[in-house]
Design a protein around this motif. Structure first.
Motif, short mmCIF file in Angstrom:
data_model
loop_
_atom_site.label_atom_id
_atom_site.label_comp_id
_atom_site.label_asym_id
_atom_site.label_seq_id
_atom_site.Cartn_x
_atom_site.Cartn_y
_atom_site.Cartn_z
N MET A 280 0.66 -1.13 0.00
CA MET A 280 0.11 0.11 -0.12
C MET A 280 0.80 1.28 0.19
SD MET A 280 -2.98 -1.02 2.76
CE MET A 280 -3.64 0.44 2.78
N ALA A 281 1.99 1.48 0.84
CA ALA A 281 2.64 2.52 1.26
C ALA A 281 3.81 2.18 1.74
CB ALA A 281 1.75 3.62 1.80
N THR A 282 4.77 3.22 1.47
CA THR A 282 6.19 3.36 2.12
C THR A 282 6.21 4.26 3.26
OG1 THR A 282 7.31 2.54 0.32
CG2 THR A 282 8.54 3.42 2.11
N SER A 283 6.17 4.03 4.50
CA SER A 283 6.39 4.76 5.59
C SER A 283 7.75 5.43 6.00
CB SER A 283 5.49 4.17 6.91
OG SER A 283 5.59 5.25 8.12
N ASN A 284 8.05 6.43 5.99
CA ASN A 284 9.16 7.05 6.29
C ASN A 284 9.08 7.92 7.65
OD1 ASN A 284 10.59 6.00 3.90
ND2 ASN A 284 9.34 7.36 2.69
N GLU A 285 10.25 7.43 8.59
CA GLU A 285 10.07 8.36 9.89
C GLU A 285 10.58 10.06 9.46
OE1 GLU A 285 12.97 9.52 11.36
OE2 GLU A 285 11.92 10.50 13.01
N GLY A 286 9.65 10.54 10.03
CA GLY A 286 9.91 12.24 9.65
C GLY A 286 9.63 12.50 8.37
N SER A 287 8.86 12.20 7.56
CA SER A 287 8.49 12.40 6.29
C SER A 287 7.29 11.95 5.97
CB SER A 287 9.54 12.25 5.39
OG SER A 287 9.74 11.13 5.02
N LYS A 288 6.75 12.42 4.75
CA LYS A 288 5.32 11.93 4.27
C LYS A 288 5.48 10.45 3.77
CE LYS A 288 3.27 16.35 3.03
NZ LYS A 288 2.55 17.21 2.16
N ALA A 289 4.56 9.83 3.87
CA ALA A 289 4.57 8.51 3.16
C ALA A 289 4.31 8.33 1.91
CB ALA A 289 3.43 7.53 3.80
N THR A 290 4.89 7.64 0.99
CA THR A 290 4.88 7.25 -0.42
C THR A 290 3.76 6.01 -0.52
OG1 THR A 290 7.11 7.58 -0.75
CG2 THR A 290 6.32 6.82 -2.24
N TYR A 291 2.84 6.53 -1.40
CA TYR A 291 1.95 5.41 -1.71
C TYR A 291 1.72 4.99 -3.02
CZ TYR A 291 -0.59 7.52 2.36
OH TYR A 291 -1.22 7.90 3.72
#
Lengths: 114, 117
Positions: free
Chosen positions: B47-58
């Protein structure tokens, strides 16, 4: 794009039988290849992996060899046990890296009877 | 080995409500976590990539306003399903990336079963 095609199941075997689950991948980039196992009610666990051509991953009696010429990574085990009953997923890294982003095959349900 | 937990393991909610699912890396820090959705007898769909301190990439086709992802710390990512509908019922799985000296290793949570009535 990056994809993985996995042998359809379910696969039903008797204990001590030989297991093969076929997996092929699209040959874009230089992916790392993985087999994951999901036991009933649990999350995915890494079973084995291979990061380059001709590498053989092995764990718990399972083996898979990274075959670049046939774009395959078939899972084998010489003698299955009832405790091997689970869902098996073949996966490749996306974008040719082993960064962590993966694309999965559809999964193969394995049932082993005593 | 590294452990990833998810909470709750099961949740039932009414249509139109929002549900938050937590993914925690218990004994390591993960700058990157991934959220997957698994339909019955089907594969995992990223679904998405969650990066600490930044917006997720969907991923393509995933509605970012419906599936809100927050990676507030190096050990916690949350997925909020907003205004849930029955078609959102699924098994949601997270994974966390552990950086080793030579490569990255992925560790998966046990999953969260969401049922929307």
């Amino acid at each position: 794009g990056d994809s993985v095609t996995q042998m359809e199941g379910p696969v039903t075997l008797s204990e001590e039988a030989f297991l093969t689950i076929n997996c092929t991948y699209t040959a874009t980039g230089y992916p790392s290849l993985f087999w994951y196992v999901q036991y009933p009610g649990e999350g995915l666990q890494l079973l084995l992996k291979a990061t380059k051509a001709d590498d053989k991953g092995s764990n718990k009696g399972f083996e898979a060899t990274y075959r670049k010429e046939t774009t395959s990574f078939h899972l084998e085990k010489g003698s299955v046990q009832v405790s091997d009953s689970a869902v098996y997923f073949c996966a490749r890294s996306i974008g040719g890296t082993s960064y962590g982003k993966l694309t999965f095959g559809q999964g193969t349900i394995l049932t082993v009877h005593p | 080995g590294a452990v990833v937990s998810q909470h709750p393991s099961r949740v039932i909610c009414k249509s139109g409500t929002s549900v938050k699912i937590e993914c925690r890396s218990l004994d390591f820090q993960a700058t990157t976590m991934f959220w997957y959705r698994q339909f019955p007898k089907q594969s995992l769909m990223l679904m998405a990539t969650s990066n600490e301190g930044s917006k997720a990439t969907y991923e393509q086709g995933v509605e970012k306003d419906k599936f809100l992802i927050n990676h507030a710390s190096l050990t916690l990512s949350t997925l909020t399903v907003t205004s849930a509908h029955p078609e959102d019922s699924s098994f949601y799985i997270c994974s966390a990336t552990l950086l080793t000296r030579s490569s990255y290793e992925q560790y998966f949570g046990p999953g969260t079963r969401l049922t929307v009535t």
